[in-house]
Design an enzyme around this catalytic site. Structure first.
Site, PDB file in Angstrom:
ATOM      1  N   HIS A 186       0.827  -1.124   0.075  1.00  0.00           N
ATOM      2  CA  HIS A 186       0.171   0.089   0.089  1.00  0.00           C
ATOM      3  C   HIS A 186       0.730   1.106  -0.129  1.00  0.00           C
ATOM      4  O   HIS A 186       2.113   1.200   0.220  1.00  0.00           O
ATOM      5  CB  HIS A 186      -0.930  -0.054   1.490  1.00  0.00           C
ATOM      6  CG  HIS A 186      -0.375  -0.348   2.518  1.00  0.00           C
ATOM      7  ND1 HIS A 186       0.101  -1.382   3.170  1.00  0.00           N
ATOM      8  CD2 HIS A 186       0.558   0.735   3.511  1.00  0.00           C
ATOM      9  CE1 HIS A 186       0.580  -1.361   4.273  1.00  0.00           C
ATOM     10  NE2 HIS A 186       1.098  -0.078   4.277  1.00  0.00           N
TER      11      HIS A 186
ATOM     12  N   ASP B 218       7.229  -5.690   3.561  1.00  0.00           N
ATOM     13  CA  ASP B 218       6.159  -5.801   4.427  1.00  0.00           C
ATOM     14  C   ASP B 218       4.997  -6.395   3.973  1.00  0.00           C
ATOM     15  O   ASP B 218       4.621  -5.905   2.825  1.00  0.00           O
ATOM     16  CB  ASP B 218       6.079  -4.251   5.042  1.00  0.00           C
ATOM     17  CG  ASP B 218       5.043  -3.849   5.942  1.00  0.00           C
ATOM     18  OD1 ASP B 218       5.256  -4.045   7.163  1.00  0.00           O
ATOM     19  OD2 ASP B 218       3.785  -3.440   5.533  1.00  0.00           O
TER      20      ASP B 218
ATOM     21  N   TYR C 121      -0.807 -10.181   1.207  1.00  0.00           N
ATOM     22  CA  TYR C 121      -1.764  -9.417   0.565  1.00  0.00           C
ATOM     23  C   TYR C 121      -1.883  -8.674  -0.819  1.00  0.00           C
ATOM     24  O   TYR C 121      -2.647  -7.808  -1.081  1.00  0.00           O
ATOM     25  CB  TYR C 121      -2.445  -8.409   1.530  1.00  0.00           C
ATOM     26  CG  TYR C 121      -2.234  -8.882   3.055  1.00  0.00           C
ATOM     27  CD1 TYR C 121      -2.974  -9.761   3.619  1.00  0.00           C
ATOM     28  CD2 TYR C 121      -1.236  -8.442   3.916  1.00  0.00           C
ATOM     29  CE1 TYR C 121      -2.805 -10.198   4.708  1.00  0.00           C
ATOM     30  CE2 TYR C 121      -1.140  -8.877   5.174  1.00  0.00           C
ATOM     31  CZ  TYR C 121      -1.701  -9.750   5.558  1.00  0.00           C
ATOM     32  OH  TYR C 121      -1.682 -10.307   6.709  1.00  0.00           O
TER      33      TYR C 121
ATOM     34  N   GLU D  72       8.006 -10.438   5.477  1.00  0.00           N
ATOM     35  CA  GLU D  72       7.021 -10.348   6.586  1.00  0.00           C
ATOM     36  C   GLU D  72       5.656 -11.174   6.066  1.00  0.00           C
ATOM     37  O   GLU D  72       4.764 -10.360   5.499  1.00  0.00           O
ATOM     38  CB  GLU D  72       6.840  -9.002   7.221  1.00  0.00           C
ATOM     39  CG  GLU D  72       6.203  -8.789   8.311  1.00  0.00           C
ATOM     40  CD  GLU D  72       4.802  -7.716   8.303  1.00  0.00           C
ATOM     41  OE1 GLU D  72       4.675  -7.433   9.566  1.00  0.00           O
ATOM     42  OE2 GLU D  72       4.509  -7.311   7.257  1.00  0.00           O
TER      43      GLU D  72
END
Length: 544
Positions: free
Chosen positions: A107, A204, A208, A246
């Protein structure tokens, strides 16, 4: 000193997580900075760590402590400049220390120009950099990660007159990885920093990246395909750089992020961490044995990254609801200590500030498979401030000495980004680097010794783990075997003395105590019989 040319350097390394804002302020503005980290490089050299992980440095509105990025190609002004980072990298490399950075792939900040331009003009190429919808009914099977603050993964945007998708805070819209331009942007970002000289990225929130209807939008095949393309790019252009995943998932699911040794070099072992705390509180090895039995073999060139604490909450996503409730009751009795599905506390307070418990936890971490990572401040036993917002309570200034602001900064205390811990037993009067360097019994000097012993023993990086299934449940006993060497690791999880009696038919000759640096005083007759003091550990080396 020069950097090791071993491409598998990360398998042997001890990592250290640096919260740059919290570490050392070089220009008296109340914020730690890159020049401050450079000034403290000898501290890392003396500790013996091999690689520093720098938390986000990019320009950001700081809605999520820098994980909301508004410019991937620059440095937040308060931390310094790109040139300051270059100097840090060069000075670190001269000491044999590598540098990896956070790369937030999932993001951006809602203040990033991509989002601002895209939301204002649906004909702009940047509109398709994000995931938009006229309804909140899409991707209903995806879980909500920040349960304390969100009730949906969709937020309405008044400018675009549509909903946008986000797996984290609403101020962090997810990128649309179905767009080839986004995929290229991420590769270009990596190239920029790798060309500067960094040694890789801690990536990170990688599970997703893509969304698909009818799935939980995690660990999708498309995500892995893209990540392998990034690994290929690194392998061909920066062969000594690494990618650390991660992925807060079960070990069997993280296995896919290693793939065949062609995706991530390393992956955090999240579920191990709470079970170290569970085993200490229960005085029983069962939870440790269980999670390691659930940990599948990984490709030879890959490595787990293990940890006790970090900048986030102690996550309890990978435990049962009953175990989570028990952990909250045991380790977070005050509701303010809890956050999302976790506990926002530092290592020393979690372990009752008990020196023997803390040492045992670190010794256990360093002896288990994987490359250990130390969160800055835990090596001196720093405390936390549960009255600060979100996870900021474990991100307070590093305590260097007993001078103003614990030696972190000469700024007015009111100008610090966060207050120094002020109450006993965690205030600088009780916990600081200077005093611990002068105390032979300090945690800091214990950590230096721990790093030193592990550094000289590849068996801890490459060796096979086998549990010694002896009767006493309060002792976590296992062997690490590599070549013709074997190390027997004994950990008394109990607050009382415990006896152990186990056969070691595969061992030959005299045992050598790695900590005492002498032969074990009891002759070895094929059985290991001894008594361990409360929270004592032993590392005994045998020939096989």
């Amino acid at each position: 000193m020069t950097l090791s040319q071993d491409k598998l350097w990360y398998k042997l390394a001890t990592f250290y997580q640096v919260n740059v804002r919290a570490f050392f302020d070089s220009n008296c503005d109340g914020h730690g900075d890159l020049a401050g980290v450079t000034q403290k490089l000898d501290y890392f050299s003396n500790l013996g760590v091999d690689c520093l992980w720098l938390m986000p440095l990019y320009p950001s509105p700081l809605k999520d402590d820098g994980y909301d990025i508004s410019d991937f190609y620059n440095i937040q002004e308060v931390f310094g400049t790109v040139e300051d980072l270059r100097i840090l990298i060069n000075e670190a490399h001269a000491r044999g220390i590598r540098i990896i950075m956070d790369l937030v792939m999932n993001h951006t900040s809602d203040q990033h120009p991509w989002f601002q331009i895209g939301r204002a003009d649906k004909n702009s190429p940047y509109y398709d950099y994000y995931v938009w919808s006229d309804t909140t009914e899409r991707y209903q099977d995806a879980r909500i990660i920040f349960l304390d603050t969100l009730d949906s993964n969709w937020s309405w945007d008044d400018v675009a007159q549509q909903y946008y998708w986000h797996r984290f805070y609403a101020s962090q819209p997810d990128l649309n990885y179905d767009n080839p331009a986004v995929r290229q942007e991420m590769q270009d970002i990596m190239k920029f920093w790798l060309d500067l000289g960094i040694d890789g990225f801690r990536a990170d929130a990688v599970p997703y990246l893509f969304e698909r209807e009818g799935t939980n939008c995690e660990n999708l095949p498309e995500t892995h395909q893209f990540l392998r393309s990034l690994r290929s790019f690194i392998d061909h252009n920066y062969p000594h750089a690494i990618l650390l995943a991660e992925a807060n998932q079960w070990p069997k699911d993280v296995l896919a992020y290693f793939h065949e040794g062609d995706e991530f070099h390393m992956g955090f072992h999240f579920p191990l961490m709470p079970r170290i705390f569970m085993s200490l509180k229960q005085e029983d090895r069962s939870s440790l044995v269980w999670i390691m039995d659930q940990t599948p073999p990984i490709p030879d060139d890959c490595q787990w990254c293990t940890f006790l604490r970090n900048h986030d909450e102690l996550t309890l996503e990978m435990v049962t609801p009953e175990e989570r409730q028990w952990m909250w009751e045991q380790y977070a009795p005050d509701p303010r200590m809890r956050l999302n599905l976790g506990i926002r506390r530092r290592l020393a307070p979690l372990l009752d500030n008990d020196p023997q418990k803390i040492r045992l936890a670190f010794a256990l971490l360093f002896a288990l498979p994987g490359s250990p990572i130390i969160y800055n401040g835990d090596e001196i036993g720093m405390g936390d401030n549960i009255w600060l917002f979100d996870r900021n309570g474990v991100r307070t200034p590093m305590q260097w000495d007993t001078s103003l602001n614990a030696g972190f900064s000469t700024a007015d205390p009111q100008d610090l980004y966060a207050p120094v811990i002020s109450e006993a037993p965690y205030s600088p009067a009780f916990v600081n680097v200077k005093d611990e360097l002068e105390d032979p019994q300090s945690l800091l000097l214990f950590m230096r010794r721990l790093v030193e012993i592990r550094k000289g023993k590849p068996i801890f990086s490459y060796g096979q783990l086998d549990w010694l299934r002896q009767v006493n449940p309060a002792i976590a006993a296992f062997t690490r075997s590599y070549g013709n060497e074997m190390i027997v690791v004994l950990n008394n999880l109990s607050a009382t003395s415990q006896k152990i009696d186990v056969p070691l038919k595969q061992a030959n000759g005299q045992a050598y105590d790695l900590w005492a640096q002498q032969n074990w005083p009891v002759p070895f007759d094929g059985n290991l019989r001894l008594s361990l003091e409360p929270h004592q550990f032993l590392w005994l080396k045998f020939q096989t």
